[in-house]
Design an enzyme around this catalytic site. Structure first.
Site, PDB file in Angstrom:
ATOM      1  N   GLY A  99      72.087  67.870  65.730  1.00 57.67           N
ATOM      2  CA  GLY A  99      73.588  67.565  66.361  1.00 57.67           C
ATOM      3  C   GLY A  99      73.872  67.484  67.904  1.00 57.67           C
ATOM      4  N   GLU A 485      86.867  49.766  42.302  1.00 60.20           N
ATOM      5  CA  GLU A 485      85.623  49.632  41.918  1.00 60.20           C
ATOM      6  C   GLU A 485      84.923  50.814  40.721  1.00 60.20           C
ATOM      7  OE1 GLU A 485      84.327  50.811  46.570  1.00 60.20           O
ATOM      8  OE2 GLU A 485      83.482  49.215  45.315  1.00 60.20           O
TER       9      GLU A 485
HETATM   10  C1  F6R Z   1      82.889  48.852  48.603  1.00 61.94           C
HETATM   11  C2  F6R Z   1      81.829  48.855  49.482  1.00 61.94           C
HETATM   12  C3  F6R Z   1      81.580  47.000  49.814  1.00 61.94           C
HETATM   13  C4  F6R Z   1      81.035  46.984  50.463  1.00 61.94           C
HETATM   14  C5  F6R Z   1      81.202  45.533  51.326  1.00 61.94           C
HETATM   15  C6  F6R Z   1      80.338  45.004  52.365  1.00 61.94           C
HETATM   16  O1  F6R Z   1      82.923  50.358  47.897  1.00 61.94           O
HETATM   17  O2  F6R Z   1      81.091  49.179  49.202  1.00 61.94           O
HETATM   18  O3  F6R Z   1      83.145  46.263  49.677  1.00 61.94           O
HETATM   19  O4  F6R Z   1      81.800  47.459  51.745  1.00 61.94           O
HETATM   20  O5  F6R Z   1      79.991  44.876  50.457  1.00 61.94           O
HETATM   21  O6  F6R Z   1      78.935  45.473  52.648  1.00 61.94           O
HETATM   22  P1  F6R Z   1      78.147  45.906  53.511  1.00 61.94           P
HETATM   23  O7  F6R Z   1      79.217  46.695  54.643  1.00 61.94           O
HETATM   24  O8  F6R Z   1      76.715  46.192  53.715  1.00 61.94           O
HETATM   25  O9  F6R Z   1      78.170  44.426  54.302  1.00 61.94           O
END
Ligand code: F6R
Length: 607
Positions: A99, A485
């Site tokens: 924490g 999604e």
């Molecule tokens: C939605 C999701 C994706 C990610 C995107 C970016 O739930 O997970 O839209 O946010 O692919 O991914 P990062 O944040 O790993 O670059």
């Protein structure tokens, strides 16, 4: 994310604790330690690095102690080092802690006046000294822990042992989970059930404000000075369920993880009611020199950027633009050395975000918001602020999003503070609101059953609209993305004021409209009139709100789900929680593969 294991019983405490900590390794940590109580003496053993390093220290000394406490630490407050690893000791006591102690500097000053000397950079050591002082003042250990908790502001799970009372472990819990397991002749205490499942399936879960004294043959729990009984439960998890913390899906577990993740993300970043980022190299002059911020990201992380645009412009007075990484990388961009580029990415491996960062990183200042230590993104930028969400397994991002918002908010406050735009009392008020966030998220989660019922009513709909305004418009986008999604249902996010410019043509009794309705006066009234437009076309309205005007909202909405209000700035975080649960249950009722939705990957390392 730190892990806690405590043990009293007929087996060797050292072995039980080490095996429990091993089960928590997946949470990530950088140092570990154990305190064992034997023959009236406490022996503390700590090591930087993996548990193997700690185990090596026991090669020639197998303790027979039957009582002890152990901890794995993920450094956020003070460097990863053996000295900063828990347990911390003061006089008769040793203590471990998950924490944040928000008022630790004030407490430290008071303790220094009493002659206490500190060896580490942690807030935990302050709690050890406080407890020791209360005992020195004549209180029994249990009463001393109660007195300590009264002085501490923040979130905590404490486990403490006292060499003068070698038959008990003292426990305190506030906003950070603690479970107590028991079997004949044994008691276990842990931050997570998987740590003790090899030994017992019988547990009780402590609640906020509980102070407990665990002995071999008794468990005493008090809350607010009153003795309480916490219900015992039998945990029948198979190994896979155990990995998911007992939840049916990682996504649900990660939605619940948000309480702890929000504590971890702020830990060590508030000192004396000021925002500090000790791990980044950002001088006051640099903060003052920034004249433009560009944020880039994909998907959910891009939604976090859209909210953060409000934060940077309002709190730090810096013009801010947000772009999709996949667009930004291929366009011309006039920038200067006073531009700050902020790429945001949970994984730190998203190819578009890496390429977009590279496309201007030599021309501008760079600071990434990222969840994964040592990721490719973290190596491409000058500075990184890590979200402390812990591993996110489910493809649909949940806790990474809310911790991104929290980290970005803290950074905007930091810039506002360093640029002299926010005065001391404003910062004080705003950081106090951040400290209330974990408890408010926990409160919002209590609506799970009601949200499940809403999901049951609407899961067969084929199209959804999500609408919001201002700082909560990006939350409408995020709610729609979550739904599409994992449930494969068409969902669109819109600014509420834009409906009448086209999409209203699609609204009828088969199209539910989810509205994110903030308390803020101006936007509340305006959004309500947008809802009347929906109602007039027969659209069914599901309202998510932090406004107390439930009757007024119910006059247009079929269903209303409330979240606590702590501040307008933090509304986007709290409003997200019911949207995650709604998407989750709609997907569950549709029978989709929630954690691994079709066509999607957790880390998008291709273009
Ligand atoms: C939605 C999701 C994706 C990610 C995107 C970016 O739930 O997970 O839209 O946010 O692919 O991914 P990062 O944040 O790993 O670059």
């Amino acid at each position: 994310m730190c892990g806690i294991v405590g043990y009293i019983g007929e087996n060797k405490a050292q072995e039980v604790i080490l095996s429990g900590l091993q089960k928590l390794e997946y949470r990530g940590y950088d140092s570990a330690g154990i305190a064992l109580l034997e023959n009236g003496e406490i022996t503390v053993t700590r090591a930087q690095g993996k548990l193997e390093e700690l185990k090596k220290k026991f090669t020639n000394t197998k303790s027979k102690a039957s009582l002890g406490i152990g901890h794995t630490r993920w450094a956020t407050h003070g460097r990863p080092s053996e000295t900063n690893a828990h347990p911390h000791s003061a006089g008769r006591v040793s203590l471990i802690h998950n924490g944040i102690i928000e008022n630790y500097l004030e407490l430290k000053e008071e303790l220094e006046k009493l002659g206490c000397e500190f060896k580490s950079e942690t807030d935990t050591e302050i709690a050890a000294h406080l407890l020791n002082q209360e005992i020195k003042n004549g209180l029994e250990p249990f009463e001393a822990l109660k007195a300590t908790c009264k002085k501490v502001r923040g979130s905590y799970a404490f486990l403490a042992i006292d060499k003068e009372n070698p038959d008990r472990i003292l426990v305190a819990k506030n906003s950070t989970p603690i479970v107590i397991g028991f079997s004949e002749n044994q008691k276990f205490i842990a931050s997570d059930i998987p740590a003790i499942l090899n030994y017992t399936k019988e547990v009780l879960i402590l609640e906020d404000g509980d102070i407990a004294e665990i002995m071999l043959d008794s468990i005493k729990v008090e809350n607010d000075g009153v003795l309480v009984t916490r219900k015992t439960q039998t945990i029948n998890w198979d190994p896979v369920t155990a990995q998911k913390g007992g939840y049916k899906h990682f996504m649900l577990k990660e939605i619940y993880d948000q309480v702890e993740a929000s504590v971890d993300t702020v830990r060590g970043r508030i000192k004396n009611s000021k925002v500090v980022f000790s791990n980044i190299d950002f001088s006051v002059e640099e903060a003052k020199s920034i004249d433009r911020i560009i944020m880039i990201a994909c998907g959910t992380a891009w939604h976090a950027c859209l909210v953060a645009k409000y934060y940077f412009e309002t709190l730090a007075g810096i013009p801010c633009e947000v772009d999709y990484s996949s667009e930004f990388r291929y366009r011309d961009k006039p920038v200067s050395k006073n531009t700050l580029l902020i790429p945001v990415s949970q994984s730190g491996e998203t190819l578009d975000t890496l390429a977009a960062t590279e496309s201007i990183s030599k021309l501008v200042k760079t600071l990434a918001i990222c969840n994964v230590l040592g990721s490719s993104l973290s190596r491409k930028v000058e500075n990184v602020i890590y979200t402390q969400a812990g591993p996110e397994i489910s493809v649909a991002s949940t806790k990474a999003f809310t911790t991104q918002l929290e980290a970005l908010y803290m950074f905007a406050l930091f810039l506002g503070q360093e640029r002299g735009i926010l005065n001391k009392s404003t910062i004080h008020e705003k950081v106090n609101a951040v400290i209330k966030l974990p408890a408010a998220i926990a409160e919002a989660l209590k609506d799970e059953e009601a949200i499940k019922k809403t999901a049951k009513l609407f899961y067969q709909s084929q199209d959804f609209f999500y609408i919001g305004r201002g700082i909560c418009f990006p939350i409408a986008l995020e709610g729609a993305l979550k739904l599409k999604e994992i449930s494969y249902i068409h969902a669109e996010g819109y600014p509420a004021g834009e409906l009448k410019h086209g999409p209203l043509a699609l609204i009828d009794e088969d199209v539910p409209v989810v509205v994110i309705l903030q308390k803020s006066d101006v936007l509340f009234e305006k959004t309500l009139s947008n809802l009347k437009e929906v109602e007039a076309r027969g659209g069914k309205i599901i309202a998510i709100t932090d406004s107390p005007k439930i009757d007024l909202i119910s006059s247009v909405a079929s269903v209303v789900h409330s979240v606590p209000f702590i501040s307008g700035d933090l509304s986007p975080i709290l409003m997200t929680v019911p949207l995650q649960l709604l998407a989750y249950y709609i997907a569950v009722f549709n029978g989709t593969d929630v954690d691994l939705p079709r066509n999607l990957a957790k880390s998008v390392t291709v273009e």
